[in-house]
Design a protein around this motif. Structure first.
Motif, mmCIF file in Angstrom:
data_model
loop_
_atom_site.group_PDB
_atom_site.id
_atom_site.type_symbol
_atom_site.label_atom_id
_atom_site.label_comp_id
_atom_site.label_asym_id
_atom_site.label_seq_id
_atom_site.Cartn_x
_atom_site.Cartn_y
_atom_site.Cartn_z
ATOM 1 N N PHE A 160 47.168 39.235 47.557
ATOM 2 C CA PHE A 160 45.957 39.286 48.387
ATOM 3 C C PHE A 160 44.955 40.276 47.829
ATOM 4 N N PHE A 161 45.458 41.457 47.501
ATOM 5 C CA PHE A 161 44.570 42.519 47.029
ATOM 6 C C PHE A 161 43.822 42.082 45.779
ATOM 7 N N THR A 162 44.553 41.556 44.815
ATOM 8 C CA THR A 162 43.946 41.265 43.523
ATOM 9 C C THR A 162 42.958 40.100 43.620
ATOM 10 N N LEU A 163 43.185 39.180 44.552
ATOM 11 C CA LEU A 163 42.245 38.064 44.710
ATOM 12 C C LEU A 163 41.158 38.376 45.745
ATOM 13 N N SER A 164 41.136 39.596 46.251
ATOM 14 C CA SER A 164 40.139 40.025 47.258
ATOM 15 C C SER A 164 40.230 39.228 48.548
ATOM 16 N N LEU A 165 41.438 38.855 48.951
ATOM 17 C CA LEU A 165 41.583 37.986 50.111
ATOM 18 C C LEU A 165 42.000 38.730 51.364
ATOM 19 N N GLY A 166 41.747 38.114 52.504
ATOM 20 C CA GLY A 166 42.314 38.593 53.759
ATOM 21 C C GLY A 166 41.433 39.556 54.542
ATOM 22 N N MET A 167 40.259 39.925 54.000
ATOM 23 C CA MET A 167 39.423 40.855 54.775
ATOM 24 C C MET A 167 37.975 40.393 54.891
ATOM 25 N N GLY A 168 37.669 39.198 54.386
ATOM 26 C CA GLY A 168 36.312 38.690 54.584
ATOM 27 C C GLY A 168 35.376 38.847 53.400
ATOM 28 N N ILE A 196 31.546 46.479 45.636
ATOM 29 C CA ILE A 196 30.435 45.976 46.455
ATOM 30 C C ILE A 196 30.912 44.898 47.430
ATOM 31 N N SER A 197 31.939 44.139 47.028
ATOM 32 C CA SER A 197 32.407 43.084 47.935
ATOM 33 C C SER A 197 33.218 43.663 49.094
ATOM 34 N N LEU A 198 33.697 44.895 48.923
ATOM 35 C CA LEU A 198 34.417 45.533 50.026
ATOM 36 C C LEU A 198 33.456 46.057 51.086
ATOM 37 N N LEU A 199 32.237 46.371 50.664
ATOM 38 C CA LEU A 199 31.246 46.934 51.572
ATOM 39 C C LEU A 199 30.390 45.843 52.229
ATOM 40 N N TYR A 229 39.698 54.612 49.087
ATOM 41 C CA TYR A 229 40.526 55.123 47.981
ATOM 42 C C TYR A 229 40.155 54.488 46.653
ATOM 43 N N TYR A 230 39.678 53.253 46.712
ATOM 44 C CA TYR A 230 39.264 52.545 45.501
ATOM 45 C C TYR A 230 38.208 53.343 44.750
ATOM 46 N N SER A 231 37.287 53.904 45.522
ATOM 47 C CA SER A 231 36.192 54.653 44.934
ATOM 48 C C SER A 231 36.690 55.927 44.234
ATOM 49 N N GLY A 237 34.050 38.577 39.710
ATOM 50 C CA GLY A 237 33.753 40.005 39.629
ATOM 51 C C GLY A 237 34.422 40.779 40.747
ATOM 52 N N SER A 238 34.451 40.169 41.927
ATOM 53 C CA SER A 238 35.126 40.814 43.053
ATOM 54 C C SER A 238 36.636 40.872 42.827
ATOM 55 N N ALA A 239 37.190 39.779 42.332
ATOM 56 C CA ALA A 239 38.651 39.717 42.175
ATOM 57 C C ALA A 239 39.140 40.629 41.061
ATOM 58 N N VAL A 240 38.487 40.557 39.915
ATOM 59 C CA VAL A 240 38.932 41.355 38.772
ATOM 60 C C VAL A 240 38.439 42.780 38.928
ATOM 61 N N GLY A 241 39.363 43.702 38.999
ATOM 62 C CA GLY A 241 38.957 45.090 39.196
ATOM 63 C C GLY A 241 40.118 46.024 38.926
ATOM 64 N N LEU A 242 40.103 47.148 39.614
ATOM 65 C CA LEU A 242 41.184 48.119 39.427
ATOM 66 C C LEU A 242 42.533 47.499 39.771
ATOM 67 N N GLY A 243 42.515 46.530 40.668
ATOM 68 C CA GLY A 243 43.759 45.867 41.052
ATOM 69 C C GLY A 243 44.483 45.280 39.853
ATOM 70 N N ASN A 244 43.739 44.716 38.929
ATOM 71 C CA ASN A 244 44.345 44.092 37.755
ATOM 72 C C ASN A 244 44.716 45.105 36.692
ATOM 73 N N ILE A 245 43.826 46.060 36.464
ATOM 74 C CA ILE A 245 43.971 46.908 35.286
ATOM 75 C C ILE A 245 44.749 48.186 35.601
HETATM 76 N N1 TRP Z 1 40.315 42.466 44.085
HETATM 77 C C1 TRP Z 1 39.808 43.745 43.682
HETATM 78 C C2 TRP Z 1 40.709 44.318 42.616
HETATM 79 O O1 TRP Z 1 41.670 43.729 42.245
HETATM 80 C C3 TRP Z 1 39.677 44.693 44.865
HETATM 81 C C4 TRP Z 1 38.969 44.083 46.006
HETATM 82 C C5 TRP Z 1 37.665 43.739 46.078
HETATM 83 C C6 TRP Z 1 39.549 43.702 47.237
HETATM 84 N N2 TRP Z 1 37.405 43.157 47.278
HETATM 85 C C7 TRP Z 1 38.539 43.107 48.001
HETATM 86 C C8 TRP Z 1 40.835 43.783 47.717
HETATM 87 C C9 TRP Z 1 38.815 42.599 49.263
HETATM 88 C C10 TRP Z 1 41.104 43.284 48.985
HETATM 89 C C11 TRP Z 1 40.124 42.686 49.743
HETATM 90 O O2 TRP Z 1 40.461 45.372 42.116
#
Ligand code: TRP
Length: 458
Positions: A231-239, A328-331, A110-112, A23-31
């Motif tokens: 990184f962005f699409t897999l929600s990686l690199g920020m915890g 929610i995973s960003l917050l 910006y995501y919001s 759920g965290s990975a699949v989001g606006l990044g993909n679509i």
């Molecule tokens: N991966 C999400 C997307 O593709 C966005 C996202 C959620 C994210 N958590 C993240 C990106 C953490 C970077 C780091 O829409």
């Protein structure tokens, strides 16, 4: 509660972890993001680099990030601190956690705003506003909407409140359930859209744009964007995935989960691309038109297919949900930290962090109208001021840097015994992963960085 459980609760099962992380990975990044940056970066060659980065950097770093999280069982700052001390290294590693929280704030701001667009488009679709629409009409609708900061601010506010609501409840309530029905539904509706794309006269052209690489279009800056997007699409690199990992039950398999998440994530992105580009070409639109791409092309598809208003409404509901389970995973990392170190109640922590992010979002709101300044960076021109700056700073710089440090920590600093203990995979798999996080991922990231800034020329 055992000593090795997070104070914030934990997932009900390994399966629940997988759903939440997907759920965290699949989001606006993909679509939304994947199609438009693919269009801006020339198509298939960019896609190939992105896929390669997911495989060689994304999956190993994801395994590393979940491993650190489950071992540390706290917010990213305290997890890094604990693990560094435990293995006899500098407590300064905790600043990796802080960089992540900072990146998460900027991304969510910006995501919001963009997620707010999806909410608005859901309303438009439900009022049959797209029925019979022309390309010019779809363009004008998007243009008029984004010209108006009041609208953008309104929907940004709604989406931030939705995000804060779920985060304040805690990770388990609501979140697990939402993903369970959302993922399959999103799949189905993307397949319907792909079916529509197949019936346009430009299916081959659209698919060719995605899958027939012209490597002469690759520059280092394109490679960096592709890597940053992995990184962005897999929600990686920020915890984010680290915190989710900290709620993961001990018996669940980290490696298996990482593969499933990455495969689902890539699949959704490709299905979205296949839905969008044929419609782009069939209607004479510009693939490189930028952040509005999804919001201009899909109304055309929905406006001309049977049951279009219904499918359109469903689609934008699902996009909103997908964005919601990501936001929610960003917050979450910031909130866990405020709870742990400042004894905030969860609800207060959410409010404070959410308010800061909401204010930051105002910069993006104005990036599409009053403050839409252009700038050029390493040979590329960007049109949407602060929005582009925020995106480049996070996706292209902070996330890869965070990912590089996570790989270095897991590969070089954490004891072998600790990572072996968490991973529990066959010896050859462990050795492959260890080789990748020690040698391949960090150096690949470094080489891309150095080439982009021109220190080395490959
Ligand atoms: N991966 C999400 C997307 O593709 C966005 C996202 C959620 C994210 N958590 C993240 C990106 C953490 C970077 C780091 O829409």
């Amino acid at each position: 509660m055992s000593a090795k459980e997070s104070i914030h609760g934990s997932w009900s099962s390994g399966w629940a972890f997988m759903l939440a992380a997907t759920g965290s990975a699949v989001g606006l990044g993909n679509i939304w993001k994947f199609p438009y940056i693919t269009g801006q970066n020339g198509g298939a060659a960019f896609v190939m680099v992105y896929l390669l980065c997911v495989l060689l950097i994304g999956i190993p770093v994801m395994i590393a990030e979940i491993t650190l999280g489950r071992r540390g069982r706290q917010s990213p700052m305290n997890t890094m601190y604990t693990l560094a001390i435990e293995s006899g290294h500098s407590p300064l590693w905790k600043y990796l956690g802080f960089m992540g929280v900072f990146a998460g704030f900027i991304i969510l701001s910006y995501y919001s705003v963009i997620a707010g667009w999806a909410v608005y488009y859901m309303i438009l679709s439900s009022m049959s506003e797209f029925t019979g629409i022309t390309a010019a009409g779809a363009n004008a609708k998007f243009g008029n909407f984004t010209q108006d900061p009041v609208y953008l601010l309104f929907f940004h506010t709604i989406f931030m409140l939705m995000t804060m609501y779920v985060v304040s409840l805690g990770v388990r309530s609501g979140l697990e359930k939402a993903t369970k029905f959302m993922m399959p539904a999103l799949f189905v509706i993307l397949l319907i859209l792909d079916g529509y794309a197949m019936n346009t006269n430009s299916f081959d052209k659209g698919v060719g744009f995605l899958f027939q690489p012209d490597f002469s279009k690759l520059t280092w800056s394109v490679v960096l964007t592709a890597m940053g997007h992995a990184f962005f699409t897999l929600s990686l690199g920020m915890g984010a995935i680290m915190v989710y990992g900290s709620y993961m039950p001990k018996r669940a398999s980290i490696a298996k989960a990482s593969f499933v998440i990455a495969i689902a994530d890539v699949l959704v992105a490709l299905l979205a691309g296949i839905a969008i580009f044929p419609v782009v070409f069939a209607n004479g639109l510009e693939p490189s038109s930028g952040p509005g791409l999804l919001f201009i092309t899909l109304p055309l598809a929905f406006g001309h297919m049977p049951w279009g208003a219904l499918f359109g409404t469903l689609f934008f509901i699902l996009v909103t949900f997908a964005a919601w389970t990501s936001s929610i995973s960003l917050l979450e990392p910031a909130v866990t930290w405020l709870v742990e170190n400042h004894r905030f109640k969860r609800i207060k922590a959410t409010f404070v962090a959410g308010l800061i992010i909401w204010v930051l979002g105002i910069f993006t709101v104005f990036s599409f109208n009053k403050w839409a300044f252009k700038f050029t960076l390493i040979g590329k021109t960007y049109e949407n001021g602060f929005f582009n700056i925020f995106d480049i700073l996070t996706a292209n710089i902070m996330l890869p840097l965070g990912g590089m440090l996570i790989a270095i920590f897991a590969g070089w600093y954490m004891s072998q015994q600790a990572s072996r203990d968490e991973l529990e995979v066959k010896e050859w798999m462990y050795m492959t992963w260890r080789f990748l996080v020690r040698y391949i991922s960090p150096f690949a990231i470094l080489i891309v960085f150095l080439n982009v800034i021109g220190v080395i020329k490959l």
